[in-house]
Design a protein around this motif. Structure first.
Motif, mmCIF file in Angstrom:
data_model
loop_
_atom_site.group_PDB
_atom_site.id
_atom_site.type_symbol
_atom_site.label_atom_id
_atom_site.label_comp_id
_atom_site.label_asym_id
_atom_site.label_seq_id
_atom_site.Cartn_x
_atom_site.Cartn_y
_atom_site.Cartn_z
ATOM 1 N N ILE A 197 -15.799 6.599 -18.105
ATOM 2 C CA ILE A 197 -16.277 6.154 -16.786
ATOM 3 C C ILE A 197 -15.385 5.023 -16.274
ATOM 4 O O ILE A 197 -14.981 5.002 -15.101
ATOM 5 N N ALA A 198 -15.073 4.051 -17.152
ATOM 6 C CA ALA A 198 -14.193 2.949 -16.752
ATOM 7 C C ALA A 198 -12.822 3.475 -16.354
ATOM 8 O O ALA A 198 -12.211 3.018 -15.382
ATOM 9 N N ARG A 199 -12.332 4.470 -17.098
ATOM 10 C CA ARG A 199 -11.018 5.062 -16.813
ATOM 11 C C ARG A 199 -11.029 5.747 -15.447
ATOM 12 O O ARG A 199 -10.078 5.626 -14.668
ATOM 13 N N GLU A 200 -12.110 6.456 -15.134
ATOM 14 C CA GLU A 200 -12.227 7.132 -13.839
ATOM 15 C C GLU A 200 -12.283 6.108 -12.703
ATOM 16 O O GLU A 200 -11.692 6.309 -11.640
ATOM 17 N N ALA A 201 -12.972 5.003 -12.926
ATOM 18 C CA ALA A 201 -13.043 3.953 -11.899
ATOM 19 C C ALA A 201 -11.650 3.400 -11.614
ATOM 20 O O ALA A 201 -11.268 3.209 -10.449
ATOM 21 N N LEU A 202 -10.866 3.166 -12.671
ATOM 22 C CA LEU A 202 -9.500 2.668 -12.481
ATOM 23 C C LEU A 202 -8.626 3.712 -11.793
ATOM 24 O O LEU A 202 -7.762 3.375 -10.977
ATOM 25 N N ARG A 203 -8.874 4.979 -12.101
ATOM 26 C CA ARG A 203 -8.116 6.047 -11.435
ATOM 27 C C ARG A 203 -8.406 6.051 -9.936
ATOM 28 O O ARG A 203 -7.496 6.217 -9.119
ATOM 29 N N GLN A 204 -9.684 5.866 -9.573
ATOM 30 C CA GLN A 204 -10.047 5.821 -8.157
ATOM 31 C C GLN A 204 -9.340 4.657 -7.455
ATOM 32 O O GLN A 204 -8.829 4.799 -6.336
ATOM 33 N N LEU A 205 -9.319 3.505 -8.099
ATOM 34 C CA LEU A 205 -8.684 2.333 -7.506
ATOM 35 C C LEU A 205 -7.172 2.513 -7.387
ATOM 36 O O LEU A 205 -6.553 2.058 -6.423
ATOM 37 N N THR A 206 -6.584 3.199 -8.360
ATOM 38 C CA THR A 206 -5.149 3.482 -8.307
ATOM 39 C C THR A 206 -4.836 4.423 -7.154
ATOM 40 O O THR A 206 -3.876 4.214 -6.406
ATOM 41 N N SER A 207 -5.670 5.453 -6.983
ATOM 42 C CA SER A 207 -5.477 6.408 -5.885
ATOM 43 C C SER A 207 -5.592 5.733 -4.526
ATOM 44 O O SER A 207 -4.921 6.112 -3.567
ATOM 45 N N ALA A 208 -6.464 4.720 -4.458
ATOM 46 C CA ALA A 208 -6.656 4.000 -3.199
ATOM 47 C C ALA A 208 -5.566 2.966 -2.952
ATOM 48 O O ALA A 208 -5.544 2.335 -1.886
ATOM 49 N N GLY A 209 -4.664 2.786 -3.912
ATOM 50 C CA GLY A 209 -3.588 1.825 -3.736
ATOM 51 C C GLY A 209 -3.991 0.390 -3.999
ATOM 52 O O GLY A 209 -3.262 -0.546 -3.645
ATOM 53 N N LEU A 210 -5.129 0.174 -4.667
ATOM 54 C CA LEU A 210 -5.600 -1.181 -4.934
ATOM 55 C C LEU A 210 -5.168 -1.689 -6.302
ATOM 56 O O LEU A 210 -5.173 -2.905 -6.545
ATOM 57 N N VAL A 211 -4.818 -0.767 -7.184
ATOM 58 C CA VAL A 211 -4.475 -1.120 -8.562
ATOM 59 C C VAL A 211 -3.252 -0.315 -8.974
ATOM 60 O O VAL A 211 -3.079 0.838 -8.547
ATOM 61 N N SER A 212 -2.390 -0.906 -9.781
ATOM 62 C CA SER A 212 -1.261 -0.163 -10.344
ATOM 63 C C SER A 212 -1.498 0.003 -11.839
ATOM 64 O O SER A 212 -1.937 -0.932 -12.517
ATOM 65 N N THR A 213 -1.239 1.180 -12.351
ATOM 66 C CA THR A 213 -1.427 1.454 -13.770
ATOM 67 C C THR A 213 -0.178 2.116 -14.332
ATOM 68 O O THR A 213 0.500 2.872 -13.640
ATOM 69 N N GLN A 214 0.127 1.802 -15.591
ATOM 70 C CA GLN A 214 1.222 2.431 -16.321
ATOM 71 C C GLN A 214 0.722 2.770 -17.719
ATOM 72 O O GLN A 214 -0.096 2.030 -18.285
ATOM 73 N N GLN A 215 1.226 3.866 -18.240
ATOM 74 C CA GLN A 215 0.814 4.306 -19.557
ATOM 75 C C GLN A 215 1.034 3.197 -20.590
ATOM 76 O O GLN A 215 2.125 2.639 -20.701
ATOM 77 N N GLY A 216 -0.040 2.866 -21.308
ATOM 78 C CA GLY A 216 0.066 1.883 -22.379
ATOM 79 C C GLY A 216 0.022 0.440 -21.922
ATOM 80 O O GLY A 216 0.165 -0.469 -22.742
ATOM 81 N N LYS A 217 -0.166 0.196 -20.618
ATOM 82 C CA LYS A 217 -0.219 -1.173 -20.109
ATOM 83 C C LYS A 217 -1.535 -1.401 -19.367
ATOM 84 O O LYS A 217 -2.188 -0.461 -18.922
ATOM 85 N N VAL A 218 -1.917 -2.671 -19.239
ATOM 86 C CA VAL A 218 -3.142 -2.986 -18.513
ATOM 87 C C VAL A 218 -2.937 -2.736 -17.023
ATOM 88 O O VAL A 218 -1.814 -2.815 -16.517
ATOM 89 N N ALA A 219 -4.028 -2.421 -16.342
ATOM 90 C CA ALA A 219 -3.971 -2.238 -14.894
ATOM 91 C C ALA A 219 -3.802 -3.601 -14.228
ATOM 92 O O ALA A 219 -4.304 -4.617 -14.719
ATOM 93 N N ARG A 220 -3.080 -3.607 -13.113
ATOM 94 C CA ARG A 220 -2.874 -4.848 -12.368
ATOM 95 C C ARG A 220 -3.269 -4.672 -10.906
ATOM 96 O O ARG A 220 -3.079 -3.605 -10.322
ATOM 97 N N ALA A 221 -3.805 -5.747 -10.339
ATOM 98 C CA ALA A 221 -4.189 -5.723 -8.935
ATOM 99 C C ALA A 221 -2.952 -5.672 -8.051
ATOM 100 O O ALA A 221 -1.928 -6.281 -8.361
ATOM 101 N N LYS A 222 -3.029 -4.928 -6.952
ATOM 102 C CA LYS A 222 -1.939 -4.868 -5.986
ATOM 103 C C LYS A 222 -2.329 -5.650 -4.734
ATOM 104 O O LYS A 222 -3.513 -5.784 -4.408
ATOM 105 N N ALA A 223 -1.328 -6.152 -4.053
ATOM 106 C CA ALA A 223 -1.588 -6.795 -2.764
ATOM 107 C C ALA A 223 -2.152 -5.757 -1.802
ATOM 108 O O ALA A 223 -1.709 -4.602 -1.777
ATOM 109 N N LEU A 224 -3.145 -6.160 -1.022
ATOM 110 C CA LEU A 224 -3.784 -5.228 -0.098
ATOM 111 C C LEU A 224 -2.805 -4.861 1.015
ATOM 112 O O LEU A 224 -2.215 -5.729 1.660
ATOM 113 N N SER A 225 -2.617 -3.562 1.232
ATOM 114 C CA SER A 225 -1.669 -3.107 2.247
ATOM 115 C C SER A 225 -2.116 -1.759 2.807
ATOM 116 O O SER A 225 -3.046 -1.135 2.292
#
Length: 252
Positions: free
Chosen positions: A60-88
């Motif tokens: 469930i947490a993984r799906e939530a991060l996927r949604q945020l990544t799709s929306a351009g709010l978070v950046s994710t890379q394999q094996g690394k923590v997700a990071r917040a992106k500047a709102l644009s």
């Protein structure tokens, strides 16, 4: 990131609907991003920690991060923590880019959308006159002068002017919306700038219309700003008819 005890204050939300847990988690994280509890570039808690904090499973947490990544709010890379992106407006910009390149009809519709939105923006900009936006507009007019006869440079200056217009409202959501329309602005500006019959007088007239918009907004004259932005789009509509006549075979 802060210690575990401090992290729990980041996401101030309870999940109301068990059937949509991932949506609830993504909404809570997004709220923390929008109100500044998580800064651009900052690492989010690890997936497992997010799951524990919200009382959900790791998928469930993984799906939530996927949604945020799709929306351009978070950046994710394999094996690394997700990071917040500047709102644009990047996600919207990608969608509009596909649309305006698909057909002349979609391009004309997108430019019509710009007119509806930017008329309201111009009035609000004249009311608020945020200094950062005014400076971006002022510099963009200078860059447009320098870019006369150079379509690429002129287009970028044009895009910056309209971004400055949005910034002059002092409204972050309006700024994001304008960023989302950059592909529309670029497509229209490039088509107009590359017309084979465009004279030096045409280039100057375009710059002067932008200067007139800037002057009205800098003066705080909402009615004049309204009139100047309408005049600008009226001129763009005339140019659009010329472009449509040459590209008519591309309609949807």
């Amino acid at each position: 990131m802060p210690a575990d005890a401090e992290r729990k204050s980041i996401f101030a939300a309870k999940l109301a609907s068990p059937s949509r847990l991932a949506d609830g988690v993504s909404d809570a994280i997004a709220a923390a991003l929008f109100d500044g509890r998580i800064a651009p570039g900052e690492a989010l808690p690890p997936e497992g920690e997010i799951a524990r904090e919200f009382g959900v499973s790791k998928p469930i947490a993984r799906e939530a991060l996927r949604q945020l990544t799709s929306a351009g709010l978070v950046s994710t890379q394999q094996g690394k923590v997700a990071r917040a992106k500047a709102l644009s407006g990047e996600p919207m910009d990608r969608i509009y880019a596909y649309a305006v390149r698909s057909s002349l009809t979609r391009l004309q519709e997108a430019n019509e959308m710009r007119r509806v939105i930017e008329v309201g923006i111009a009035r609000l900009a004249a009311e608020r006159r945020d200094p950062r936006g005014l400076e971006v507009m002022r510099q963009a007019v200078l860059d447009m002068h320098a870019g006369i006869g150079k379509p690429g440079d002129f287009t970028e200056a044009d895009i910056q002017f309209h971004l400055g217009l949005a910034m002059a409202t002092g409204n972050a959501m309006i700024r994001i919306q304008m960023e989302g329309m950059r592909s529309v602005q670029r497509e229209v500006s490039e088509l107009f700038s590359r017309r084979s019959n465009r004279t030096n007088a045409d280039w100057l007239a375009t710059v002067e219309r932008h200067q007139a918009i800037y002057d009205a907004i800098a003066a705080g004259d909402t009615n004049l700003a309204d009139r100047r932005i309408h005049e600008h789009f009226d001129a763009a509509d005339i140019a659009s008819l010329e472009v449509a006549g040459k590209l008519g075979g591309q309609s949807a």
